[in-house]
Design a protein around this motif. Sequence first.
Motif, mmCIF file in Angstrom:
data_model
loop_
_atom_site.group_PDB
_atom_site.id
_atom_site.type_symbol
_atom_site.label_atom_id
_atom_site.label_comp_id
_atom_site.label_asym_id
_atom_site.label_seq_id
_atom_site.Cartn_x
_atom_site.Cartn_y
_atom_site.Cartn_z
ATOM 1 N N GLY A 138 35.251 59.849 28.625
ATOM 2 C CA GLY A 138 35.589 58.591 29.277
ATOM 3 C C GLY A 138 36.824 58.708 30.157
ATOM 4 N N ASP A 139 37.862 59.380 29.649
ATOM 5 C CA ASP A 139 39.084 59.649 30.396
ATOM 6 C C ASP A 139 39.309 61.153 30.401
ATOM 7 N N ARG A 167 35.487 55.840 21.993
ATOM 8 C CA ARG A 167 36.228 56.111 23.216
ATOM 9 C C ARG A 167 36.674 57.569 23.217
ATOM 10 N N THR A 168 36.552 58.250 24.349
ATOM 11 C CA THR A 168 36.870 59.675 24.407
ATOM 12 C C THR A 168 37.821 59.990 25.552
ATOM 13 N N THR A 169 38.673 60.958 25.287
ATOM 14 C CA THR A 169 39.562 61.528 26.302
ATOM 15 C C THR A 169 39.449 63.040 26.208
ATOM 16 N N ARG A 204 39.509 56.723 18.849
ATOM 17 C CA ARG A 204 39.435 57.619 19.994
ATOM 18 C C ARG A 204 39.212 59.041 19.507
#
Length: 290
Positions: A118-119, A101-103, A78
């Motif tokens: 992504g979030d 995956r990214t936040t 992430r």
Amino acid sequence: MTTHTEAEIASQPECWRRAVANVPADALPREGERVAVVGCGTSWFIAMAYATLREQAGQGETDAFAASEFPVGRAYDRVLALTRSGTTTEVLDLLGRISTRTTAITADPKTPIMEAAGDVVVLDYADERSVVQTRFATTQLALLRASLGEDLTRAVADAEEAVAAPLPAELVEAEQFSFLGAGWTVGLAQEAALKMREASRSWTEAYPAMEYRHGPISIGAPGRVTWMLGEAPEGLRAQVERTGATFVESGLDPMAELIRAQRVAVARAFAAGLNPDEPMHLTRSVILSP
């Protein structure tokens, strides 16, 4: 008249309470993930602090990078992007180039970061009108510390003290500052120095505390300040005081001590006839022309 910066600094205890009471269940890094945390300016320094705390908590390998220096191609589970404005060019460019995956954590839900990550965790209650970041930086770190299982009750109480206590004249009038940290507070030391530069154009430096003795201590002199965020290594106070410099250390939570540095920066701005809301040569977000 109270400036936006002053009001935002004073609101930090309440922002921290709100953050620790509303930690999102799924959006933030999970235990065991290999994580990279990225940001620019203040957000990079907060990334540094969180990365160290997460590893110390045994949550997983965690690296921090300025967004422009992210090692594309390195494997992570992430990428966590910190961006108050949600418009910073380097952050948006990076998120557009990776498949990890990214936040993102942001203050503004009406910006491109909402589609780029992504979030997204939105801390709109900690957004700021001042160009100089204060409460958003510490509020996102409070959220991240709480997500690691920390109890921030004492930190909030210390913040209440930090926003109200009188500021020593020797800090407002000092010629130069060297901020020091150890472990997770190295990032906070860098942030304290940045606040002092931005708000008051003060001569400031920042170092890991153990490294300060390897050369930088030579700058110590009467009228100058060496300011430790967190607990100082044994013997450092005595060494600094032998130079004639003032050594500052408190028992406050280091995030609360950062509040004191923010307040000194504002007081120094006023003393120099500057507006801390509008630092020279800066804007709220750095957006690079193509």
